[in-house]
Design an enzyme around this catalytic site. Sequence first.
Site, PDB file in Angstrom:
ATOM      1  N   ILE A  59      55.371  10.787 -35.890  1.00 11.40           N
ATOM      2  CA  ILE A  59      56.775  10.752 -35.447  1.00 11.40           C
ATOM      3  C   ILE A  59      57.422   9.402 -35.774  1.00 11.40           C
ATOM      4  O   ILE A  59      58.640   9.299 -35.838  1.00 11.40           O
ATOM      5  CB  ILE A  59      56.954  11.058 -33.936  1.00 11.40           C
ATOM      6  CG1 ILE A  59      56.083  10.130 -33.068  1.00 11.40           C
ATOM      7  CG2 ILE A  59      56.697  12.526 -33.636  1.00 11.40           C
ATOM      8  CD1 ILE A  59      56.459  10.158 -31.590  1.00 11.40           C
ATOM      9  N   THR A 133      56.248  13.361 -17.995  1.00 15.97           N
ATOM     10  CA  THR A 133      55.227  13.618 -16.984  1.00 15.97           C
ATOM     11  C   THR A 133      55.696  13.176 -15.600  1.00 15.97           C
ATOM     12  O   THR A 133      56.552  12.285 -15.490  1.00 15.97           O
ATOM     13  CB  THR A 133      53.938  12.849 -17.360  1.00 15.97           C
ATOM     14  OG1 THR A 133      53.035  12.873 -16.268  1.00 15.97           O
ATOM     15  CG2 THR A 133      54.224  11.390 -17.703  1.00 15.97           C
ATOM     16  N   GLU A 135      53.827  11.476 -13.834  1.00 18.52           N
ATOM     17  CA  GLU A 135      53.110  10.222 -13.567  1.00 18.52           C
ATOM     18  C   GLU A 135      54.041   9.012 -13.626  1.00 18.52           C
ATOM     19  O   GLU A 135      53.713   7.946 -13.121  1.00 18.52           O
ATOM     20  CB  GLU A 135      51.929  10.070 -14.536  1.00 18.52           C
ATOM     21  CG  GLU A 135      51.016  11.277 -14.458  1.00 18.52           C
ATOM     22  CD  GLU A 135      49.638  11.100 -15.086  1.00 18.52           C
ATOM     23  OE1 GLU A 135      49.197   9.962 -15.253  1.00 18.52           O
ATOM     24  OE2 GLU A 135      49.017  12.140 -15.383  1.00 18.52           O
ATOM     25  N   LYS A 163      55.042   6.351 -21.101  1.00 21.18           N
ATOM     26  CA  LYS A 163      55.899   7.537 -20.992  1.00 21.18           C
ATOM     27  C   LYS A 163      57.226   7.160 -20.316  1.00 21.18           C
ATOM     28  O   LYS A 163      58.292   7.640 -20.696  1.00 21.18           O
ATOM     29  CB  LYS A 163      55.195   8.654 -20.200  1.00 21.18           C
ATOM     30  CG  LYS A 163      54.001   9.276 -20.901  1.00 21.18           C
ATOM     31  CD  LYS A 163      54.344  10.015 -22.192  1.00 21.18           C
ATOM     32  CE  LYS A 163      55.090  11.299 -21.956  1.00 21.18           C
ATOM     33  NZ  LYS A 163      55.266  12.034 -23.261  1.00 21.18           N
TER      34      LYS A 163
END
Length: 359
Positions: A59, A133, A135, A163
Site C-alpha cells: 500500500i 480496531t 484496541e 492503528k
Amino acid sequence: MACHLVTGGAGFIGSCYVLQARRRGVRVITLDKLTYAGNPDNLAALREDPDHVFVRGDIGNAELVACLLATYRPDAVVNFAAESHVDRSIVDPDAFVRTNVLGTASLLRVVKDWWQALPAAAAADFRFLHVSTDEVYGALQPEDPPFRETTPYSPNSPYSASKAASDHFVRAFHETYGLPVLLTNCSNNYGPRQFPEKLIPLVIGNALDRKPLPVYGQGTNIRDWLHVEDHCAAIARVLEDGRIGRAYNVGGRAERANVDVVRAVCALLDEMAPSAAGPYADLITFVADRPGHDFRYAIDCTRIERELGWKPAHDFASGLRETVRWYLDNGPWLERVRSGEYRWWMEANYRHRGAGGAA
Ligand code: NAD
Ligand code: TYD
C-alpha cells in the site's frame, strides 16, 4: 458494475470481505503484499473469476496504487492491509509504523490526489473505508461501560498506537481535503482462515498436535468476539449507507475471558476429534503474560445497529463450533501456514514465556 480496491485482501478478514463482495456482484481488485500473514490460498475460490484481479504489492507503493486507481477506477477503497498481531508489535514495532502508519498515510495521499481529479458525480460517490480496531480505545476494567465511538483514544501497544495513528490520518484527510472517508472499529474477529498466531486457531493447532495451550497470565483478560462474516457484512452496510466522516463500532456482543474461550475450544475438540491421550483441556498451560496486556475490550455497537440496521447474525457458541469444524476440515490449509516462518515465530514468542513445548 461496482468495483472495490481491497487492500490486505489475502489476509483473514480481507479475504472474507473479498469473497462476500464477489457474491454481491462487486468487481474486486485485491492489493496485497503477501507478508507472512497473506495467503493466496484464501482466495483460491476466485482463481478463475474474471471479475477478481489479484495484485501483489505494498500500500506504500505510491506509483503502483496510482496506476491501479487509474486503470480500474474503483468506487471504493477498503483498507484492511496492516500488520495485525499485538505480540509481533512488541517484538518489532518498526514494521507496524511502516505499514500501518506510513503505508496508510501514503495510500490516503495517492487516493486523495486521484479523487480530486474525478468528475463531480464519481467523486461524490467514492468512499475510502478504513478498517480499524477497538484496541485504539485502550483497556477497560470489569465495571466500565463498553467503548463508544466517542471514547477517547488511549492505545497501549505498538500495534494499537499504529492503528490509532492511521485512524487520525484518515480523519485528517476528511477534515482537510474533504475525502469521503468511513471508519470501522471492531472487536476480536474469529472464523475460518485466521492466521494461527491468534488465540483461537493457535489453540486448535496446538491441541491437535498435543502441544501446550499457552494462556497468558491468569487467562482472565476479556475480549468481545465477532464472527468475521458479521464483521464483513457490517463493513458492507457502512459503505452503503454510513455517514461520511463517521466511525462505526462493530462488536459481537460476546464478551468472554480467554481461559473460557480456550476451554470452549477444547470441549468442541473433545466432541469432534476425541483424543485417546485424554481431554484437550489437560494441555492448558498458564504462561508469562503479555507486557502491557489490555485487561478488557468491549464494544457498544448501538450506532451501527440504530443507524444502519446491522446486527451480528452469529452467536458465539455456534460460530465457534462452525469455526472449529472448519479447521478440522481444512487440515492442509493449517499445515501449509504453520510451516516456514510460523515455526520461527512460535519459538520466538513462546520459548521465553516458560512454554517451550508450545512451539
Ligand atoms: P491479517 O494479518 O490476517 O492480514 C493482513 C493482510 O495485509 C495480509 O494479507 C498481509 O499480506 C497484508 N499486508 C500487510 N502489510 C501490507 C502492505 N504494506 N501492503 C499491502 N498488504 C499488506 O489481518 P486481519 O486479521 O485480516 O486484519 C485485517 C484488518 O483488520 C487490519 O487492519 C487489522 O488491524 C484489523 N482488525 C483485525 C482484528 C482481528 O481480530 N483480526 C480486529 C480488529 C481490527
Ligand atoms: P490475540 O488473538 O492475539 O488478539 P488481541 O491481542 O488482538 O486481543 O489474543 C486474544 C487474547 O488471548 C489476548 O488477551 C491475548 C490472549 N492470548 C493468550 O492468552 N495466549 C496466546 O498464545 C495468544 C496468542 C493470545
